[in-house]
Design a protein around this motif. Structure first.
Motif, short mmCIF file in Angstrom:
data_model
loop_
_atom_site.label_atom_id
_atom_site.label_comp_id
_atom_site.label_asym_id
_atom_site.label_seq_id
_atom_site.Cartn_x
_atom_site.Cartn_y
_atom_site.Cartn_z
N GLY A 72 -57.09 -64.40 133.72
CA GLY A 72 -56.27 -64.91 132.52
C GLY A 72 -55.97 -63.64 131.77
O GLY A 72 -55.19 -62.69 131.86
N ASN A 74 -58.33 -61.43 130.87
CA ASN A 74 -59.10 -60.26 131.24
C ASN A 74 -60.31 -60.14 130.02
O ASN A 74 -60.48 -58.83 129.93
N SER A 75 -60.64 -60.99 129.35
CA SER A 75 -61.67 -60.84 128.39
C SER A 75 -62.97 -61.25 128.73
O SER A 75 -64.03 -61.20 127.72
N ALA A 114 -52.44 -73.09 132.40
CA ALA A 114 -53.63 -72.43 132.24
C ALA A 114 -53.53 -70.86 131.66
O ALA A 114 -54.68 -70.37 131.10
N GLY A 146 -59.07 -69.09 131.99
CA GLY A 146 -60.46 -68.34 131.96
C GLY A 146 -61.51 -69.28 131.43
O GLY A 146 -62.64 -69.07 131.81
N LEU A 147 -61.27 -69.76 130.44
CA LEU A 147 -62.09 -70.39 129.43
C LEU A 147 -62.64 -71.51 130.11
O LEU A 147 -63.92 -71.85 130.24
N ALA A 152 -66.56 -71.62 129.00
CA ALA A 152 -66.88 -71.06 127.73
C ALA A 152 -67.30 -71.69 126.64
O ALA A 152 -67.13 -72.82 126.55
N GLY A 153 -68.03 -71.10 125.63
CA GLY A 153 -68.84 -71.63 124.56
C GLY A 153 -68.25 -71.14 123.29
O GLY A 153 -67.01 -71.59 122.88
N GLY A 154 -68.78 -70.35 122.48
CA GLY A 154 -68.21 -70.02 121.35
C GLY A 154 -69.24 -70.47 120.02
O GLY A 154 -70.17 -70.60 120.30
C1 LIG Z 1 -64.75 -59.98 121.33
C2 LIG Z 1 -65.01 -61.39 122.55
C3 LIG Z 1 -65.87 -62.13 122.15
C4 LIG Z 1 -66.26 -63.11 122.90
N1 LIG Z 1 -66.92 -63.96 122.48
C5 LIG Z 1 -67.56 -65.08 123.61
C6 LIG Z 1 -68.09 -66.20 123.17
O1 LIG Z 1 -68.61 -66.45 122.05
N2 LIG Z 1 -68.57 -67.22 123.94
C7 LIG Z 1 -67.75 -67.14 125.26
O2 LIG Z 1 -68.19 -68.00 126.18
N3 LIG Z 1 -67.20 -66.18 125.65
C8 LIG Z 1 -66.87 -65.13 124.97
N4 LIG Z 1 -66.26 -64.17 125.36
C9 LIG Z 1 -65.81 -64.06 126.78
C10 LIG Z 1 -64.57 -64.26 127.10
O3 LIG Z 1 -63.43 -64.55 126.05
C11 LIG Z 1 -64.59 -65.61 127.90
O4 LIG Z 1 -65.27 -65.56 129.05
C12 LIG Z 1 -63.05 -66.24 128.28
O5 LIG Z 1 -63.49 -67.48 128.82
C13 LIG Z 1 -62.29 -65.54 129.14
O6 LIG Z 1 -61.13 -65.76 129.33
P1 LIG Z 1 -59.82 -64.97 130.27
O7 LIG Z 1 -58.81 -65.83 130.25
O8 LIG Z 1 -59.88 -63.65 129.45
O9 LIG Z 1 -60.44 -64.90 131.45
P2 LIG Z 1 -60.55 -63.59 132.59
O10 LIG Z 1 -61.51 -62.66 131.98
O11 LIG Z 1 -59.38 -63.18 132.81
O12 LIG Z 1 -61.26 -64.34 133.79
C14 LIG Z 1 -62.80 -64.84 133.50
C15 LIG Z 1 -63.18 -65.44 134.87
O13 LIG Z 1 -62.21 -66.68 135.20
C16 LIG Z 1 -61.48 -66.54 136.46
N5 LIG Z 1 -60.28 -67.05 136.04
C17 LIG Z 1 -59.25 -66.79 135.03
N6 LIG Z 1 -58.26 -67.75 134.93
C18 LIG Z 1 -58.44 -68.35 135.97
C19 LIG Z 1 -57.75 -69.74 136.28
N7 LIG Z 1 -56.46 -69.95 135.93
N8 LIG Z 1 -58.34 -70.19 137.52
C20 LIG Z 1 -59.38 -69.93 138.22
N9 LIG Z 1 -60.10 -68.87 137.60
C21 LIG Z 1 -59.64 -68.14 136.68
C22 LIG Z 1 -61.63 -65.11 136.58
O14 LIG Z 1 -61.39 -65.03 138.14
C23 LIG Z 1 -62.97 -64.71 136.01
O15 LIG Z 1 -64.14 -64.97 136.97
C24 LIG Z 1 -65.63 -63.28 124.36
C25 LIG Z 1 -64.74 -62.18 124.66
C26 LIG Z 1 -64.57 -61.18 123.91
C27 LIG Z 1 -63.45 -60.07 124.12
#
Ligand SMILES: Cc1cc2nc3c(=O)[nH]c(=O)nc-3n(C[C@H](O)[C@H](O)[C@H](O)COP(=O)(O)OP(=O)(O)OC[C@H]3O[C@@H](n4cnc5c(N)ncnc54)[C@H](O)[C@@H]3O)c2cc1C
Length: 486
Positions: A72, A74-75, A114, A146-147, A152-154
């Motif tokens: 998603g 990549n965070s 998504a 990704g969430l 994910a929480g937060g």
């Molecule tokens: C500054 C910062 C603060 C953060 N704070 C928090 C926080 O407080 N709480 C928290 O929980 N997280 C936090 N995160 C982490 C992050 O934002 C979460 O993990 C978020 O859910 C990842 O979303 P993404 O779209 O970037 O997923 P990605 O990083 O792209 O992927 C994460 C995982 O999900 C899978 N994935 C992504 N998209 C899909 C899809 N469509 N279908 C199936 N699998 C998929 C990927 O393969 C990987 O395993 C933080 C990140 C940053 C950069």
């Protein structure tokens, strides 16, 4: 130059030129995780524009046993969206699928693709008097898929729960290309195993989430944010119990911040100021809210409750944000801790949870044990104390600087210090991953510290739904002995 296999050409035809690249320069930004800890390789970066395209890609991948790594924004924190180094995977980006399909403000439900970025969802819902009650520091990049996939929480979990509580329905493509249409927001549905719940937190190992039906809540009318100084984590927990017992329904945030983290923010993050005149050893950030379901004025509430807390000796001092920009300034301090900590030197980071009532004692006893066992280290535990979840950082001794020394220290210490942290967490009945997931970072620790039953179930579900192991191989699920990651 090696020839492009027919199956890859077929994938390219499905998504067209807008959705396909195998050029290393185009792929490079997406092949390293945002923290720069993992770099992988891929045959191509494929970005479908519809669920049907995702399905067609998955069918080809399944027929040829090609690994798909969903990505998603990549965070993610645990290298879950970074392919391995073999260069045999397809990086499957959902970022082109970024539309809101429907906002039902009255029914408090929103259906979206998504690849929609969390911050864009927040903005769109605001125009409809609604709110998606989940936010985190990465909201400008993190996508709904990704969430969902990391559960994910937060910072609003206290009142609204993590993603698992906020997803009413899901659409996904399974590894064989079949489309699971579970978007209908049924309150009651007892047809056995719940695929939706398996996909939530599944980290892309069981399928590709293509859309979600999300629960929303009324937009905020106002909020009040306060910063309080307390003597210890135990005092912070006593304050939490007091506030929760008195007005728990409008308490939306309760974050703990040690003095060391506050000092790091003030030193490294521009435009930040200490909220209190006299700094305290520990601080808490508190947020009370009012929406149309809550009548009480949050400011009056905070003034009254903090005055009582001061009288009872629960807090040492407090500052109440007098306007929205001051409220944002308090949250900026909290949200900048990770960045400030990174700037202040190498540290091992652990995203851990223990039962809420045991967190305060865990912070002090585990902190002391680690610092005594590893001379020169300093523990900084901060974050979602109201959820029993803190980010437990172990900072390197001051003589170890960022760069090669720091990386080597982290590499070495992950085998010793991190193991000790995780052992202490497990001894308290806690989890080694509260909200970030397992990915590739914690897979071996998950195996080391889980009972046979958990591992058996993880492997059995994985092999039942994805028998060819094409979905995000090497992540989350510990390998069966004698197999390789891809
Ligand atoms: C500054 C910062 C603060 C953060 N704070 C928090 C926080 O407080 N709480 C928290 O929980 N997280 C936090 N995160 C982490 C992050 O934002 C979460 O993990 C978020 O859910 C990842 O979303 P993404 O779209 O970037 O997923 P990605 O990083 O792209 O992927 C994460 C995982 O999900 C899978 N994935 C992504 N998209 C899909 C899809 N469509 N279908 C199936 N699998 C998929 C990927 O393969 C990987 O395993 C933080 C990140 C940053 C950069």
């Amino acid at each position: 130059m090696s020839e492009i296999p027919d199956w890859l050409n077929s994938m390219a035809e499905i998504v067209g030129s807008k959705g396909f690249t195998s050029a290393s320069d185009d792929m490079a930004p997406w092949l390293t995780d945002w923290r720069g800890r993992y770099t992988g390789k891929a045959l191509a970066l494929i970005s479908p524009a519809s669920t049907e395209e995702v399905s067609a890609i998955a069918k080809i991948a399944n027929a040829h046993a090609i690994a798909l790594v969903p990505q998603g924004g990549n965070s993610g924190m645990v290298g879950g969206a970074t392919p391995d180094k073999t260069g045999q995977s397809i990086l499957l980006s959902l970022r082109r699928m970024n539309k809101i399909r429907d906002i039902d403000a009255g029914g408090q439900l929103t259906v979206c693709d998504a690849g929609l970025i969390l911050e864009n969802l927040h903005e769109a819902l605001n125009d409809h008097g609604q709110r998606f009650p989940l936010t985190l520091g990465g909201k400008g990049s993190a996508t709904i898929g990704g969430l969902v996939s990391t559960n994910a929480g937060g910072t609003q979990v206290l009142r609204h729960g993590a993603m698992r509580s906020l997803v009413a329905g899901l659409e996904a493509v399974l590894p064989d290309g079949s489309i699971y249409n579970g978007l209908s927001p049924l309150k009651k549905d007892n047809r056995g195993y719940d695929l939706k719940q398996l996909l939530i937190g599944g980290e892309g190992t069981l399928g590709i989430v293509t859309a979600a039906t999300l629960k929303t809540v009324p937009a905020l009318i106002d909020r009040c944010v306060a910063w309080a100084g307390v003597a210890s984590p135990q005092a912070a927990y006593a304050l939490f119990k007091f506030l929760n017992a008195r007005e728990g329904q409008s308490l939306e945030g309760f974050e703990i911040v040690p003095k060391t983290c506050l000092d790091a923010v003030l030193e490294h993050i521009p435009d930040t100021r200490p909220p209190l005149n006299d700094s305290a050893s520990w601080n808490v950030l508190i947020e009370f809210v009012r929406d149309q379901e809550l009548a009480t004025d949050p400011r009056e509430l905070v003034e009254k409750l903090l005055a009582e807390a001061l009288e009872q000796g629960l807090i040492q001092d407090a500052a109440i944000a007098s306007n929205e920009s001051q409220a944002e300034a308090f949250w900026k301090i909290r949200d900048s801790i990770s960045e400030a900590e990174r700037a202040s030197g190498p540290a091992l980071q652990h995203d851990i949870s223990v039962p809420v009532a045991r967190m305060a004692d865990f912070i002090t006893t585990a902190g002391t044990q680690i610092e005594e066992a590893y001379t020169g280290t300093k523990v900084a535990a901060f974050g979602h104390m109201g959820d029993g979840n803190v980010h437990f950082h172990v900072k390197a001794p001051t003589e170890i600087k960022a760069g090669r020394d720091g990386s080597q220290w982290m590499e070495r210490s992950s085998q010793t210090i991190s193991r000790m942290v995780h052992d202490l967490v497990v001894a308290e009945g806690g989890s080694i991953s509260a909200e970030h997931g397992i990915g590739q970072t914690k897979r071996d620790e998950l195996e080391r510290l889980s009972g046979d039953a958990r591992i058996l179930v993880l492997r059995a579900i994985k092999s039942a739904i994805d028998p060819k192991n094409i979905m995000n191989p090497g992540k989350l699920v510990p390998l069966a002995s004698g197999t390789s990651a891809s």
